[in-house]
Design a protein around this motif. Structure first.
Motif, PDB file in Angstrom:
ATOM      1  N   GLU A   1      -2.810 -48.798  61.710  1.00  0.00           N
ATOM      2  CA  GLU A   1      -1.765 -47.785  61.569  1.00  0.00           C
ATOM      3  C   GLU A   1      -0.592 -48.434  60.837  1.00  0.00           C
ATOM      4  N   TYR A   2      -0.462 -48.127  59.560  1.00  0.00           N
ATOM      5  CA  TYR A   2       0.603 -48.713  58.758  1.00  0.00           C
ATOM      6  C   TYR A   2       1.829 -47.794  58.745  1.00  0.00           C
ATOM      7  N   PRO A   3       3.028 -48.374  58.666  1.00  0.00           N
ATOM      8  CA  PRO A   3       4.243 -47.554  58.689  1.00  0.00           C
ATOM      9  C   PRO A   3       4.226 -46.484  57.596  1.00  0.00           C
ATOM     10  N   GLY A   4       4.391 -45.240  57.988  1.00  0.00           N
ATOM     11  CA  GLY A   4       4.416 -44.132  57.043  1.00  0.00           C
ATOM     12  C   GLY A   4       3.048 -43.622  56.640  1.00  0.00           C
ATOM     13  N   GLY A   5       1.989 -44.397  56.916  1.00  0.00           N
ATOM     14  CA  GLY A   5       0.645 -43.958  56.581  1.00  0.00           C
ATOM     15  C   GLY A   5       0.464 -43.749  55.085  1.00  0.00           C
ATOM     16  N   PRO A   6      -0.528 -42.975  54.676  1.00  0.00           N
ATOM     17  CA  PRO A   6      -0.816 -42.789  53.246  1.00  0.00           C
ATOM     18  C   PRO A   6       0.241 -41.981  52.508  1.00  0.00           C
ATOM     19  N   ALA A   7       1.159 -41.351  53.229  1.00  0.00           N
ATOM     20  CA  ALA A   7       2.209 -40.575  52.563  1.00  0.00           C
ATOM     21  C   ALA A   7       3.313 -41.469  51.996  1.00  0.00           C
ATOM     22  N   ARG A   8       3.351 -42.713  52.419  1.00  0.00           N
ATOM     23  CA  ARG A   8       4.431 -43.614  51.999  1.00  0.00           C
ATOM     24  C   ARG A   8       3.961 -44.490  50.838  1.00  0.00           C
ATOM     25  N   ARG A   9       4.652 -44.421  49.723  1.00  0.00           N
ATOM     26  CA  ARG A   9       4.312 -45.206  48.539  1.00  0.00           C
ATOM     27  C   ARG A   9       5.203 -46.444  48.465  1.00  0.00           C
ATOM     28  N   MET A  10       4.598 -47.592  48.247  1.00  0.00           N
ATOM     29  CA  MET A  10       5.356 -48.823  48.094  1.00  0.00           C
ATOM     30  C   MET A  10       5.983 -48.898  46.699  1.00  0.00           C
ATOM     31  N   HIS A  11       7.022 -49.689  46.585  1.00  0.00           N
ATOM     32  CA  HIS A  11       7.684 -49.897  45.302  1.00  0.00           C
ATOM     33  C   HIS A  11       6.945 -50.972  44.510  1.00  0.00           C
ATOM     34  N   LEU A  12       6.497 -50.638  43.307  1.00  0.00           N
ATOM     35  CA  LEU A  12       5.872 -51.605  42.408  1.00  0.00           C
ATOM     36  C   LEU A  12       6.973 -52.246  41.574  1.00  0.00           C
ATOM     37  N   GLU A  13       7.230 -53.513  41.833  1.00  0.00           N
ATOM     38  CA  GLU A  13       8.316 -54.225  41.168  1.00  0.00           C
ATOM     39  C   GLU A  13       7.905 -54.760  39.801  1.00  0.00           C
ATOM     40  N   ASP A  14       6.651 -55.244  39.693  1.00  0.00           N
ATOM     41  CA  ASP A  14       6.278 -55.911  38.451  1.00  0.00           C
ATOM     42  C   ASP A  14       4.757 -56.008  38.352  1.00  0.00           C
ATOM     43  N   VAL A  15       4.251 -56.003  37.119  1.00  0.00           N
ATOM     44  CA  VAL A  15       2.847 -56.280  36.832  1.00  0.00           C
ATOM     45  C   VAL A  15       2.809 -57.311  35.716  1.00  0.00           C
ATOM     46  N   SER A  16       2.063 -58.404  35.922  1.00  0.00           N
ATOM     47  CA  SER A  16       1.970 -59.433  34.890  1.00  0.00           C
ATOM     48  C   SER A  16       0.522 -59.840  34.679  1.00  0.00           C
ATOM     49  N   ARG A  17       0.243 -60.276  33.472  1.00  0.00           N
ATOM     50  CA  ARG A  17      -1.097 -60.738  33.119  1.00  0.00           C
ATOM     51  C   ARG A  17      -1.117 -62.254  33.142  1.00  0.00           C
ATOM     52  N   VAL A  18      -2.025 -62.822  33.939  1.00  0.00           N
ATOM     53  CA  VAL A  18      -2.174 -64.270  34.052  1.00  0.00           C
ATOM     54  C   VAL A  18      -3.614 -64.598  33.665  1.00  0.00           C
ATOM     55  N   GLY A  19      -3.837 -64.859  32.390  1.00  0.00           N
ATOM     56  CA  GLY A  19      -5.207 -64.992  31.902  1.00  0.00           C
ATOM     57  C   GLY A  19      -5.932 -63.675  32.080  1.00  0.00           C
ATOM     58  N   ASP A  20      -7.084 -63.726  32.751  1.00  0.00           N
ATOM     59  CA  ASP A  20      -7.839 -62.491  32.982  1.00  0.00           C
ATOM     60  C   ASP A  20      -7.543 -61.863  34.344  1.00  0.00           C
ATOM     61  N   VAL A  21      -6.458 -62.302  34.989  1.00  0.00           N
ATOM     62  CA  VAL A  21      -6.048 -61.787  36.302  1.00  0.00           C
ATOM     63  C   VAL A  21      -4.775 -60.963  36.145  1.00  0.00           C
ATOM     64  N   ALA A  22      -4.707 -59.820  36.839  1.00  0.00           N
ATOM     65  CA  ALA A  22      -3.488 -59.008  36.887  1.00  0.00           C
ATOM     66  C   ALA A  22      -2.770 -59.267  38.198  1.00  0.00           C
ATOM     67  N   VAL A  23      -1.499 -59.622  38.130  1.00  0.00           N
ATOM     68  CA  VAL A  23      -0.716 -59.886  39.333  1.00  0.00           C
ATOM     69  C   VAL A  23       0.283 -58.747  39.538  1.00  0.00           C
ATOM     70  N   LEU A  24       0.153 -58.062  40.662  1.00  0.00           N
ATOM     71  CA  LEU A  24       1.018 -56.941  41.011  1.00  0.00           C
ATOM     72  C   LEU A  24       1.962 -57.366  42.124  1.00  0.00           C
ATOM     73  N   ARG A  25       3.238 -57.065  41.955  1.00  0.00           N
ATOM     74  CA  ARG A  25       4.236 -57.365  42.979  1.00  0.00           C
ATOM     75  C   ARG A  25       4.710 -56.051  43.597  1.00  0.00           C
ATOM     76  N   TYR A  26       4.451 -55.895  44.884  1.00  0.00           N
ATOM     77  CA  TYR A  26       4.863 -54.701  45.618  1.00  0.00           C
ATOM     78  C   TYR A  26       5.925 -55.079  46.647  1.00  0.00           C
ATOM     79  N   PHE A  27       6.892 -54.179  46.843  1.00  0.00           N
ATOM     80  CA  PHE A  27       7.900 -54.335  47.891  1.00  0.00           C
ATOM     81  C   PHE A  27       7.645 -53.250  48.934  1.00  0.00           C
ATOM     82  N   PRO A  28       6.988 -53.565  50.046  1.00  0.00           N
ATOM     83  CA  PRO A  28       6.625 -52.549  51.034  1.00  0.00           C
ATOM     84  C   PRO A  28       7.804 -51.840  51.689  1.00  0.00           C
ATOM     85  N   LYS A  29       8.949 -52.503  51.777  1.00  0.00           N
ATOM     86  CA  LYS A  29      10.092 -51.916  52.483  1.00  0.00           C
ATOM     87  C   LYS A  29      11.000 -51.110  51.589  1.00  0.00           C
ATOM     88  N   ALA A  30      10.840 -51.239  50.269  1.00  0.00           N
ATOM     89  CA  ALA A  30      11.764 -50.582  49.326  1.00  0.00           C
ATOM     90  C   ALA A  30      11.511 -49.082  49.269  1.00  0.00           C
TER      91      ALA A  30
END
Length: 221
Positions: free
Chosen positions: A192-221
């Motif tokens: 049971e996560y706070p807010g459930g599926p209705a709550r969207r986290m804030h996506l702060e940044d997406v970066s490419r590191v070689g063939d890997v995608a790094v996503l930074r999410y702020f759950p409280k924002a």
């Protein structure tokens, strides 16, 4: 008392797994991403993993770069961050590498786990009460002066922090592969996560590191 900033760090396959069913320990990340994670470690006051991960992976959990270790020392910090594990049972093998390299080690456990842990001088053992209480864990770390906590897993630990609303940031490295094993471990377990599926986290940044995608999410924002 100020709790530490909590950063969850994890690498996952495109289909959301953190390992295969057989636990072969194949790398999800690439060398560039391993170096990125090493930088995050060097910027942290403490690194935390669950006891299951300690037993399965037998990690050293160190800052690998000599330059980063030297920079920490120049800043008046220990060469390596404080290493922490969490266990309900206290079942910890004192021969594992986790205990025999790096600096200070800290174990959070339950009242019963504290009586079972047999680590001697290898680590300080702290009971959180009858059950594992992650809010109390953060309060204790804040009292020890830990300002930034990096959490490296596994799934039960990530689930505990997120379901309790205690994570400030998620750094999610998505590897370009599929595992597809029904019994393999995932990043998160049902909860049971706070807010459930209705709550969207804030996506702060997406970066490419070689063939890997790094996503930074702020759950409280």
């Amino acid at each position: 008392m100020t709790r530490p900033y909590v950063l969850l760090s994890v690498a996952v396959s495109v289909d959301g797994y953190i390992d295969d069913r057989d636990g072969q320990g194949f790398p999800l990340s690439n060398e560039l991403d391993f170096d990125r994670v090493d930088q995050v470690r060097a910027e942290s006051d403490a690194i935390l993993i669950g006891a299951e991960t300690v037993r399965r992976d037998n990690p050293r959990l160190l800052v690998n770069s000599a330059e980063r270790r030297a920079a920490r020392v120049a800043d008046g910090l220990p060469e390596h961050p404080l290493k922490i594990t969490v266990t309900g049972s206290g079942d910890l093998d004192p021969d594992l590498r986790f205990w025999h390299c790096g600096g200070r080690k800290l174990v959070y456990t339950t009242d019963s786990g504290a009586t079972s842990a047999n680590l001697g001088e290898l680590a300080e053992v702290v009971s959180l009460g009858a059950e594992l209480d992650f809010a109390r864990l953060l309060d204790d770390l804040g009292g020890r002066g830990v300002g930034r906590l990096m959490v490296e897993g596994g799934g039960r630990i990530h689930t505990a922090f997120l379901s309790a609303g205690l994570a400030d940031e998620i750094q999610l490295a998505v590897a370009p592969l599929l595992i597809g094993h029904a019994g393999a471990p995932r990043f998160l377990n049902p909860a049971e996560y706070p807010g459930g599926p209705a709550r969207r986290m804030h996506l702060e940044d997406v970066s490419r590191v070689g063939d890997v995608a790094v996503l930074r999410y702020f759950p409280k924002a």
